[in-house]
Design an enzyme around this catalytic site. Structure first.
Site, PDB file in Angstrom:
ATOM      1  N   HIS A 173      -8.370   5.551   2.070  1.00  0.00           N
ATOM      2  CA  HIS A 173      -8.100   5.933   0.683  1.00  0.00           C
ATOM      3  C   HIS A 173      -6.692   5.532   0.246  1.00  0.00           C
ATOM      4  O   HIS A 173      -6.280   5.815  -0.887  1.00  0.00           O
ATOM      5  CB  HIS A 173      -8.304   7.455   0.547  1.00  0.00           C
ATOM      6  CG  HIS A 173      -8.510   7.943  -0.825  1.00  0.00           C
ATOM      7  ND1 HIS A 173      -7.763   8.943  -1.394  1.00  0.00           N
ATOM      8  CD2 HIS A 173      -9.401   7.569  -1.775  1.00  0.00           C
ATOM      9  CE1 HIS A 173      -8.173   9.182  -2.615  1.00  0.00           C
ATOM     10  NE2 HIS A 173      -9.171   8.363  -2.883  1.00  0.00           N
ATOM     11  N   LYS A 175      -3.307   3.602  -1.067  1.00  0.00           N
ATOM     12  CA  LYS A 175      -2.981   2.634  -2.123  1.00  0.00           C
ATOM     13  C   LYS A 175      -1.526   2.211  -1.965  1.00  0.00           C
ATOM     14  O   LYS A 175      -0.615   3.045  -2.057  1.00  0.00           O
ATOM     15  CB  LYS A 175      -3.168   3.224  -3.522  1.00  0.00           C
ATOM     16  CG  LYS A 175      -4.620   3.501  -3.916  1.00  0.00           C
ATOM     17  CD  LYS A 175      -5.001   4.919  -3.678  1.00  0.00           C
ATOM     18  CE  LYS A 175      -6.406   5.196  -4.217  1.00  0.00           C
ATOM     19  NZ  LYS A 175      -6.891   6.539  -3.822  1.00  0.00           N
ATOM     20  N   ASP A 180       7.830  -8.829  -0.914  1.00  0.00           N
ATOM     21  CA  ASP A 180       8.993  -9.352  -0.193  1.00  0.00           C
ATOM     22  C   ASP A 180       9.693  -8.285   0.649  1.00  0.00           C
ATOM     23  O   ASP A 180      10.895  -8.420   0.943  1.00  0.00           O
ATOM     24  CB  ASP A 180       9.998  -9.976  -1.168  1.00  0.00           C
ATOM     25  CG  ASP A 180       9.630 -11.417  -1.520  1.00  0.00           C
ATOM     26  OD1 ASP A 180       8.719 -11.967  -0.869  1.00  0.00           O
ATOM     27  OD2 ASP A 180      10.245 -11.985  -2.441  1.00  0.00           O
ATOM     28  N   HIS A 415      -6.785  11.933 -12.112  1.00  0.00           N
ATOM     29  CA  HIS A 415      -6.852  11.268 -10.814  1.00  0.00           C
ATOM     30  C   HIS A 415      -5.513  11.293 -10.083  1.00  0.00           C
ATOM     31  O   HIS A 415      -5.425  10.887  -8.926  1.00  0.00           O
ATOM     32  CB  HIS A 415      -7.329   9.813 -10.978  1.00  0.00           C
ATOM     33  CG  HIS A 415      -7.781   9.176  -9.719  1.00  0.00           C
ATOM     34  ND1 HIS A 415      -6.986   8.315  -8.985  1.00  0.00           N
ATOM     35  CD2 HIS A 415      -8.941   9.282  -9.025  1.00  0.00           C
ATOM     36  CE1 HIS A 415      -7.647   7.903  -7.910  1.00  0.00           C
ATOM     37  NE2 HIS A 415      -8.830   8.479  -7.908  1.00  0.00           N
ATOM     38  N   LYS A 417      -2.374  12.517  -7.897  1.00  0.00           N
ATOM     39  CA  LYS A 417      -2.214  13.393  -6.730  1.00  0.00           C
ATOM     40  C   LYS A 417      -0.708  13.581  -6.518  1.00  0.00           C
ATOM     41  O   LYS A 417      -0.026  12.683  -6.009  1.00  0.00           O
ATOM     42  CB  LYS A 417      -2.834  12.779  -5.471  1.00  0.00           C
ATOM     43  CG  LYS A 417      -4.320  12.383  -5.616  1.00  0.00           C
ATOM     44  CD  LYS A 417      -4.474  10.943  -5.978  1.00  0.00           C
ATOM     45  CE  LYS A 417      -5.864  10.378  -5.770  1.00  0.00           C
ATOM     46  NZ  LYS A 417      -7.002  11.090  -6.189  1.00  0.00           N
ATOM     47  N   ASP A 422       9.843  23.746  -5.229  1.00  0.00           N
ATOM     48  CA  ASP A 422      11.165  24.358  -5.406  1.00  0.00           C
ATOM     49  C   ASP A 422      12.085  23.551  -6.318  1.00  0.00           C
ATOM     50  O   ASP A 422      13.313  23.585  -6.144  1.00  0.00           O
ATOM     51  CB  ASP A 422      11.855  24.548  -4.045  1.00  0.00           C
ATOM     52  CG  ASP A 422      11.292  25.734  -3.278  1.00  0.00           C
ATOM     53  OD1 ASP A 422      10.477  26.476  -3.855  1.00  0.00           O
ATOM     54  OD2 ASP A 422      11.675  25.917  -2.106  1.00  0.00           O
TER      55      ASP A 422
END
Length: 521
Positions: A173, A175, A180, A415, A417, A422
């Site tokens: 999952h 991404k 470079d 979508h 996440k 704190d």
């Protein structure tokens, strides 16, 4: 989008007429990130964008707007001189996916080494694109945990692989995009129209972060860990193809249908100018900070359980557990389970007081995974009684907000996440707070120590959520859940029935939920 296979069980005996198998594995020599990229144009810009006094600090820029997030990847790809390493759960056979693959081809034509890892679950019908890209010099494409069937029909591929269900039920999952070895983009966005506000039906609220400095070296090591894993196969081995002029010509014809770069604003919602403009000026405005990279081992997909138990989920929950003041969580698929509930209920609040915990997730109308929502809904009453501030994104409410994206005429889904802890730490990554991310899928996440980054995030989600989400509350007698809707004219509408609910939806939940293990959701 995630794997939901339980509903197929009742049809297996009728539909599974044969099972495919993978070809023999081919040993490949280990390949690693290219060293010595500090002298590239991007390497010099990264150096000049970081504080000179403390080489241990990395630099970060938040990428809340879809258009800027996509164009940042394109700007980096066009300026890369040595290497591009990209790793995605899903690359759509649509405008965004084809634009992205075209940029990889063009970079390779300039002599840039391109390595691309794609999870194989949603590649049905994409072999001409992916094998075509792999046919170009300087490009290699690999598939994570491949399905043995190369059918263009998704359900057919899954059915032909049911003899190997324990393996294919685990997915990558992650991404990640690295140019470079100097700049990297990580977060929640897949490479497809709906994640970049280009769909006409449903677009996702999502989030990425741009990084430079030592954290990029850690990301490159994480990429190499996957690239050299036995769970990652060269696409020509899986698809049974060889590079050819015909494959390249077919790829060129397919990506010719893609549009040009998508338009972004001169200033994004946080008042930042485009990354491409900053790269041209020789310095990118980055916030210096220390950070930790959490990455699952690719062996997490091993059905025999040989993977490291120190997962992205366990490490992130460990950060949450250290909170002393507040935790604000954004998770599209949120199933706290008994462990999560124990953590929330351990925060003692007086009757009528609110917990320092805030959760923002999808509503029934905005989710693309209704079974996940149904499982999450079982915990809502307990969360509200524990004082948790609970919000659900509204599919028609969020597009009214100027802070969550340009949805056009589409509906909205969540979508992203991410979390803040704190008012000091920021989590951004690919991990959902559910059983599938915890047990089945590999994930990647960043925890950044930066109060300076927390401030705009708090403002962004407060301003966006007030008008773009339902605020859940207990009814006056504490026996039911109510949904507050804040209108632009200042009115507050209280819904006593769940928005977007239907009798048919309830019947589906009743039929399907008993078949589903919580770790599959």
């Amino acid at each position: 989008m995630r794997l939901r296979l339980a509903f197929l069980v009742v049809f297996v005996c009728l539909l599974a007429t044969g099972c495919a198998s993978l070809p023999p594995a081919r040993e490949t020599a280990p390949v690693h990130a290219i060293e010595g990229t500090a002298a590239t144009a991007l390497g010099r810009i990264a150096r000049d964008s970081l504080p000179s006094g403390d080489p241990s600090l990395s630099g970060f820029r938040l990428l809340p707007e879809a258009e800027t997030a996509f164009n940042t990847r394109i700007a980096l790809a066009r300026r890369a001189q040595k290497s591009i390493d990209a790793q995605y759960y899903l690359i759509g056979n649509d405008n965004i996916g084809r634009q992205f693959l075209r940029e990889l081809r063009d970079a390779a034509a300039r002599g840039v080494r391109v390595r691309l890892i794609v999870d194989d679950l949603y590649t049905a019908g994409e072999d001409p694109l992916l094998t075509g890209l792999a046919a170009f010099p300087n490009v290699e494409v690999r598939l994570f945990n491949p399905l043995p069937s190369r059918s263009d029909w998704f359900a057919g591929r899954v059915l032909a692989s049911l003899n190997d269900f324990d393996r294919i039920d685990h997915r990558m999952h992650n991404k990640l995009f690295i140019a470079d070895g100097a700049f990297a983009v990580a977060g929640g966005r897949n490479m497809a129209d709906a994640y970049f506000m280009q769909s006409t039906a449903l677009n996702f609220i999502d989030f990425d972060v741009l990084g430079a400095g030592p954290i990029v070296h850690e990301m490159s090591k994480a990429f190499d860990l996957y690239w050299n894993s036995p769970h990652v196969w060269p696409i020509d081995v899986v698809a049974g193809t060889r590079p050819s002029a015909e494959a390249r010509a077919r790829f060129d014809a397919l990506i010719a249908q893609a549009g040009e770069r998508i338009t972004e604003r001169s200033l994004d919602v946080l008042g930042q100018t485009p990354v491409g403009d900053q790269l041209d000026a020789g310095r990118v405005a980055l916030v210096p900070a220390s950070a930790q990279l959490f990455v699952d081992s690719p062996d997490k997909v091993d059905a025999n359980g040989t993977a490291d138990k120190q997962t992205v989920t366990t490490q992130t929950l460990g950060v949450f557990a250290k909170a002393r003041e507040s935790v604000r969580i954004v998770s599209p698929y949120f199933i706290p389970g008994e462990r999560g509930m124990a953590m929330m209920e351990a925060v003692h609040v007086q009757p009528g007081e609110e917990s320092p915990i805030t959760v923002i997730t999808n509503s029934l109308g905005s989710t693309d995974e209704p079974l996940v929502y149904a499982e999450y809904a079982k915990y809502r009453m307990r969360m509200l009684k524990a004082g948790v501030r609970l919000y659900e994104i509204g599919p028609q409410l969020a597009p009214r907000s100027e802070h969550l994206g340009n949805f056009g005429h589409s509906e909205a889904g969540l979508h992203a996440k991410m979390a803040t802890i704190d008012d000091r730490w920021v989590f951004i990554g690919s991990m959902n707070l559910d059983g599938r991310s915890a047990v089945k899928n590999t994930e990647l996440g960043l925890v950044i120590d930066s109060p300076e980054l927390v401030k705009p995030l708090r403002r962004l989600f407060h301003d966006g959520v007030v008008g773009g989400a339902y605020r859940l509350q207990l009814s006056p007698d504490g026996s039911r859940i109510e949904w507050q809707e804040h209108r632009a004219d200042g009115r507050v509408i209280v819904h006593t029935q769940e928005p977007h609910d239907s009798a048919w939806q309830r019947i589906k939940f009743w039929l399907m939920l008993p078949l589903v293990n919580q770790n599959e959701l």
